[in-house]
Write a protein that holds these residues in place. Structure first.
Motif, short mmCIF file in Angstrom:
data_model
loop_
_atom_site.label_atom_id
_atom_site.label_comp_id
_atom_site.label_asym_id
_atom_site.label_seq_id
_atom_site.Cartn_x
_atom_site.Cartn_y
_atom_site.Cartn_z
N CYS A 29 -31.15 -4.51 -1.54
CA CYS A 29 -30.68 -5.82 -0.89
C CYS A 29 -31.59 -7.38 -2.05
CB CYS A 29 -31.37 -6.33 0.85
SG CYS A 29 -31.44 -7.95 0.84
N THR A 30 -30.85 -7.62 -2.07
CA THR A 30 -31.50 -8.91 -3.08
C THR A 30 -31.59 -10.00 -2.54
OG1 THR A 30 -29.10 -9.51 -4.08
CG2 THR A 30 -31.23 -7.51 -5.26
N CYS A 49 -25.33 -8.29 1.25
CA CYS A 49 -25.69 -6.70 -0.03
C CYS A 49 -25.59 -6.04 1.40
CB CYS A 49 -27.13 -6.39 -0.03
SG CYS A 49 -28.40 -8.33 -0.91
N GLN A 91 -22.37 -3.63 -0.11
CA GLN A 91 -22.05 -3.20 -1.34
C GLN A 91 -21.44 -2.18 -1.76
OE1 GLN A 91 -24.92 -5.16 -2.99
NE2 GLN A 91 -26.23 -4.17 -2.46
N ASN A 149 -25.16 -0.04 -5.71
CA ASN A 149 -26.66 0.33 -5.19
C ASN A 149 -28.17 0.80 -5.57
OD1 ASN A 149 -27.26 -1.26 -2.45
ND2 ASN A 149 -25.90 -0.09 -1.55
#
Ligand code: GLU
Length: 563
Positions: free
Chosen positions: A196-197, A215, A218, A223
């Protein structure tokens, strides 16, 4: 030991009770002892209670020394029993799935030395491993560099050695980072975790509103790529986090997609060079699984962690260990917070981690608490889930059972006054080193003319005291100046004058002694032989047990243990 007559038995029980607890026994306690051992007297309970009162009155009229002499003469076995070590092997409730042995662990963070709170987890897990057989792993959980004190690695090991735990192997989590990284890679492949960004605050808002962050969905390849960037330092601190996929609709927001790995660049870890660290829930599950832990006994404060950890087990399809969560334990009267202790030590308020105002195991050791007493007290509390407060009285009672038969007896005179006694014969007193063990011999106290007496025992209205193992002392007051004279040897006279039996020291033979208590220092004097007891627990008669901590040119420094 006793025939059909409850009278004799009552006297023996009253004597034993008075010697064990000091003072005058309670009727109920003595009757209980007799009826417990001799149910045949139960039908005569009223008569027994009346006879008990007489027996207690007889015992109350005897001096403590005479009680010992009498019980030794009438029932040596009952006297011996007072000094037999009672192992209170409290039986802990059975654990499910333990019949074929267990693998358990004690998992402290090396943020400081162990304290009484840690002792509960350490001792309960140890007791179960002993009960069922198996392995007992010490796992040093040092993956949060903010909570690592480099000195604590050694301190924790020393504390465990002191407690005498049956540790079979030790692992340190900072040595195992590669294993956690590998498992994280596997979990990402399985779709159980994602990188997670999102900005932390933004993620929190989404979490509160049960909404997935961008995120979360995705693809695995993405990942995988982001995870690589975490490990190769492309991402900096705060830029990426690995999260476990849980249930975004879980009623407890703290369960929703909790973090499993983070990036930290400072503080540096004292043992490894690392950039990415697992958070507790991930490393605990990884290790409980990899090490084959079957049962986890820990506090209720970990219940939420247990819930989080189940998600990780489920993603991997691993077998979940058996958990037991014991209730919270309030511990009053000592400092337990590691940060407060450290601050106090740095500011010079505490002398070190073993300052007796702290709740560390090393502080308990320093004041003369034995590790077995800690174990027995903790086992007596057990693994119940009700919240309780830790009973110091229980710990002291357990310790007393252990130190009482071992501790030599000495005189310590607090706040001494030197008095000259007129009319007294020069005499040598022989006081027993231990009233229950004549073979240990005696201490010799040579009386010439002057003695040191505890100031607090000589008040204006004290007419007579008995100097223990010596003679009676008459105190007369002419105006404000007291004078002291020999008043014979008769114990009976001392008793009828209700004279206190007090400790004393030959004035020509004093060793300075400071007794440190949690409430402050008491200065006084003790017998020269005390200097031979360095590191041991002694009993200062009428004062209490104390551990002799230092002997030097300044005399003796002792720590008060308990009454
Ligand atoms: N290191 C954790 C702690 O000291 C214990 C972890 C656990 O019992 O699972 O709180």
């Amino acid at each position: 030991m006793a025939g059909e007559d409850p009278k004799e038995l009552l006297l023996l029980c009253a004597l034993q009770n008075a010697i064990r607890h000091g003072g005058i026994p309670q009727t109920g306690a003595v009757v209980g002892m007799v009826l417990g051992a001799h149910p045949e007297f139960r039908s005569r309970a009223k008569e027994v209670a009346a006879l008990a009162k007489e027996a207690i009155a007889d015992v109350a009229a005897l001096s403590p020394e005479d009680r010992v002499v009498k019980l030794q003469a009438l029932a040596p076995g009952m006297y011996e029993a007072l000094f037999t070590k009672h192992e209170h092997k409290k039986v802990l409730p059975e654990l499910e799935c333990a019949e074929h042995g267990v693998v358990m662990r004690f998992a402290p963070n090396p943020s400081g030395p162990l304290h009484i709170g840690h002792a509960r987890a350490a001792v309960l897990n140890d007791a179960y491993v002993k009960q069922y057989g198996g392995r007992y792993i010490l796992r040093i959980e040092d993956t949060d560099p903010k909570r690592v004190d480099p000195e604590a690695y050694e301190m924790v090991k020393e504390d465990i050695a002191w407690l005498g735990l049956g540790i079979t192997e030790t692992v340190t989590q900072s040595d195992r980072l590669a294993l956690y990284y590998d498992l994280c890679g596997q979990l990402i492949e399985k779709g159980g975790a994602y990188v997670c960004t999102c900005d932390n605050e933004h993620f929190k808002e989404l979490k509160q509103s049960k909404t997935a962050c961008p995120c979360r969905d995705q693809p695995v390849e993405k990942n995988r790529e982001l995870w690589k960037k975490m490990l190769d330092h492309t991402f900096k601190e705060g830029e990426a986090t690995v999260r476990i996929k849980t249930d975004l609709h879980h009623p407890d927001p703290a369960m929703r997609d909790f973090p499993a790995f983070r990036i930290l660049d400072s503080p540096p870890h004292p043992k490894v060079k690392a950039h990415v660290y697992p958070l507790m829930n991930f490393s605990v599950v990884a290790d409980d699984h990899l090490l084959g832990v079957t049962h986890v006994i820990r506090g209720k404060d970990h219940i939420a962690n247990t819930r989080r950890q189940r998600y990780i087990y489920d993603h991997f399809g691993w077998k979940v260990p058996v958990y037991r969560h014991y209730g919270r334990m309030g511990i009053e009267g000592v400092v337990l917070s590691t940060s407060k202790m450290r601050l106090g030590i740095n500011e010079g308020i505490y002398t070190g981690w073993d300052d007796i105002r702290l709740g560390t195991l090393r502080a308990l050791a320093r004041r003369g608490i034995s590790p077995d007493a800690v174990k027995n007290a903790v086992l007596a509390i057990g693994i119940g889930d009700t919240d309780i407060s830790f009973s110091w009285d229980n710990l002291f009672a357990e310790n007393k059972k252990i130190v009482d038969p071992l501790a030599n007896r000495y005189f310590f005179v607090p706040d001494p006054i030197i008095v000259t006694i007129t009319g007294a014969p020069h005499r040598t007193a022989h006081a027993m080193l231990h009233p229950g063990d004549a073979a240990r011999g005696t201490r010799t106290l040579v009386f010439k003319e002057s003695v040191a007496l505890p100031n607090g025992d000589i008040t204006h209205d004290t007419a007579m005291v008995r100097l223990k193992d010596l003679f009676n002392l008459k105190i007369s007051c002419d105006g404000n100046t007291p004078s002291f004279s020999y008043a014979g040897d008769s114990l009976a006279e001392a008793r009828s004058a209700k004279a206190h039996i007090i400790q004393w020291l030959p004035a020509q033979d004093l060793v300075r002694c400071t007794l440190l208590t949690p409430e402050g220092e008491i200065t006084g004097a003790c017998e020269p032989l005390v200097t031979k007891e360095l590191g041991k627990v002694v009993q200062f008669e009428r004062v209490g047990f104390a551990r002799i901590d230092a002997v030097d040119m300044d005399g003796v420094r002792a720590y008060f243990t308990h009454k």
